[in-house]
Design an enzyme around this catalytic site. Structure first.
Site, PDB file in Angstrom:
ATOM      1  N   GLU A   1      41.316  39.016  38.020  1.00  0.00           N
ATOM      2  CA  GLU A   1      40.661  37.934  37.865  1.00  0.00           C
ATOM      3  C   GLU A   1      41.170  37.392  36.361  1.00  0.00           C
ATOM      4  O   GLU A   1      40.495  36.968  35.452  1.00  0.00           O
ATOM      5  CB  GLU A   1      39.150  37.832  38.160  1.00  0.00           C
TER       6      GLU A   1
ATOM      7  N   ASP B   1      34.997  38.789  52.497  1.00  0.00           N
ATOM      8  CA  ASP B   1      33.589  38.806  53.206  1.00  0.00           C
ATOM      9  C   ASP B   1      33.191  37.024  53.411  1.00  0.00           C
ATOM     10  O   ASP B   1      33.884  36.323  52.664  1.00  0.00           O
ATOM     11  CB  ASP B   1      32.378  39.356  52.424  1.00  0.00           C
TER      12      ASP B   1
HETATM   13  C1  XIL Z   1      31.204  43.530  42.690  1.00  0.00           C
HETATM   14  C2  XIL Z   1      30.503  44.901  43.267  1.00  0.00           C
HETATM   15  O1  XIL Z   1      30.793  44.791  44.615  1.00  0.00           O
HETATM   16  C3  XIL Z   1      29.225  44.807  43.044  1.00  0.00           C
HETATM   17  O2  XIL Z   1      28.446  45.885  43.239  1.00  0.00           O
HETATM   18  C4  XIL Z   1      29.114  44.833  41.511  1.00  0.00           C
HETATM   19  O3  XIL Z   1      27.578  44.647  41.026  1.00  0.00           O
HETATM   20  C5  XIL Z   1      29.866  43.547  40.759  1.00  0.00           C
HETATM   21  O4  XIL Z   1      31.207  43.644  41.320  1.00  0.00           O
HETATM   22  N1  XIL Z   1      35.578  40.603  42.826  1.00  0.00           N
HETATM   23  C6  XIL Z   1      35.988  41.930  42.367  1.00  0.00           C
HETATM   24  C7  XIL Z   1      34.864  42.982  42.577  1.00  0.00           C
HETATM   25  O5  XIL Z   1      37.151  41.924  42.246  1.00  0.00           O
HETATM   26  O6  XIL Z   1      35.164  44.018  41.734  1.00  0.00           O
HETATM   27  C8  XIL Z   1      33.367  42.662  42.680  1.00  0.00           C
HETATM   28  O7  XIL Z   1      32.553  43.665  43.237  1.00  0.00           O
HETATM   29  C9  XIL Z   1      33.107  41.196  43.377  1.00  0.00           C
HETATM   30  C10 XIL Z   1      34.149  40.099  42.892  1.00  0.00           C
END
Ligand code: XIL
Length: 317
Positions: free
Chosen positions: A131, A240
């Protein structure tokens, strides 16, 4: 057959799921996760992130990440290691800044070298930078960009490549799954890394979608092709498809269709090598905690029963 067996038969390298350390004590959950017919690959949802691995400068804690790596090995599943550099879940000793360029480069290189060396030979993929672009598609206004400039990205990839030459190195982001400024700038990140003569193997499309607003198959295929044209592969890394809760039967049918769209696009493109869902059950989805009023995003429900999305994915594979 399960999702991984069907996915491999259809030409994917794997169909996988994220998981997380607190879930490992849920035996009903584990019975499904451990089944390599369903999942040929796992990703730690949190335990390889900077705040877990190096919470204070120079002190490294690998215990939780090791638990997921050991699980993958015990189950014969590939491991996507996630992630090395991200503005979130970054300890404040890094994010609060105050370092000059040379010092932050050293911190970045040390973090990457130590973590990648620790997991050397065990990570099929590494999400090296996560990101780097904001929602408008510009470089994110974070400590790495502000202190080092865009060069932090090739610097990170070079450090990872040196520490484990056999891991495939990925740039991972969301909203790069269709044509947009952000997609174009993700393409430019691949070119940037390559222009430094540094290795990048793949781009991860997170694919956090919403029912009824999921990318079209054509748009996703063409977005994948833009990366393939640069000689890198693509993986769907955090799929998802959320909806307002509670979800109606019609919504769950549309969700199934939306999942099939993503699977069909990936299968249609040789460059798209695997699909990972961001955990497999609504019981442990990050969605309700992050997007208020939304949930039900995964192919298994809260009771670990399959939903129409499961049958849809399986029939598309
Ligand atoms: C999310 C996790 O699933 C959560 O448990 C945590 O609180 C926050 O991060 N993009 C990503 C992931 O690259 O690492 C993120 O995962 C979701 C969004």
């Amino acid at each position: 057959a399960g999702l991984n067996a069907a996915g491999k038969a259809a030409g994917l390298e794997y169909f996988g799921s994220a998981t997380d350390n607190p879930e490992l004590s849920d035996s009903d959950y584990m019975a499904i996760l451990n089944n390599s017919d369903q999942f040929g690959q796992i990703t730690p949802g949190n335990s390889m992130k900077w705040d877990t691995i190096e919470a204070s400068r120079g002190t490294f804690s690998f215990t939780k990440g090791d638990a997921i790596a050991d699980l993958a090995e015990a189950n014969g599943q590939k491991l996507r290691c996630h992630n090395l550099v991200w503005h979130n879940q970054l300890p404040s000793w890094v994010s609060s800044g105050g370092f000059d360029n040379a010092t932050l480069v050293e911190i970045l290189q040390n973090h990457i070298t130590k973590e990648v060396t620790h997991y050397k030979g065990r990570c099929y993929h590494w999400d090296v930078v996560n990101e780097a672009l904001d929602d408008d598609g510009n470089y994110r206004d974070d400590v790495f960009y502000n202190t080092i400039g865009e060069a932090y990205i090739p610097i990170a990839f070079a450090a990872a490549a040196a520490a484990d030459p056999s891991a495939k190195l990925y740039y991972n982001d969301y909203s790069i799954e269709w044509s947009s400024t952000k997609h174009t700038n993700a393409v430019n990140i691949v070119k940037l890394i390559q222009s430094y003569g540094v290795k990048i193997d793949g781009v991860g499309m997170q694919a956090h979608f919403t029912v009824g607003q999921t990318v079209t198959q054509d748009a996703l295929e063409s977005a994948i092709q833009d990366f393939a044209d640069l000689g890198v592969e693509v993986a769907i890394t955090e799929l998802d498809i959320r909806t307002k809760t509670p979800a109606s039967d019609d919504t769950l049918q549309q969700q199934s269709t939306d999942y099939q769209t993503v699977v069909n696009a990936c299968l249609a493109k040789d460059a798209c090598i695997g699909i990972t869902i961001w955990d497999y059950t609504d019981k442990y989805s990050w969605v309700p905690k992050t997007f208020s009023g939304y949930g039900a995003a995964l192919p298994w429900d809260d009771n670990l029963e399959t939903k129409p999305a499961y049958d849809g994915i399986l029939s598309a594979l």
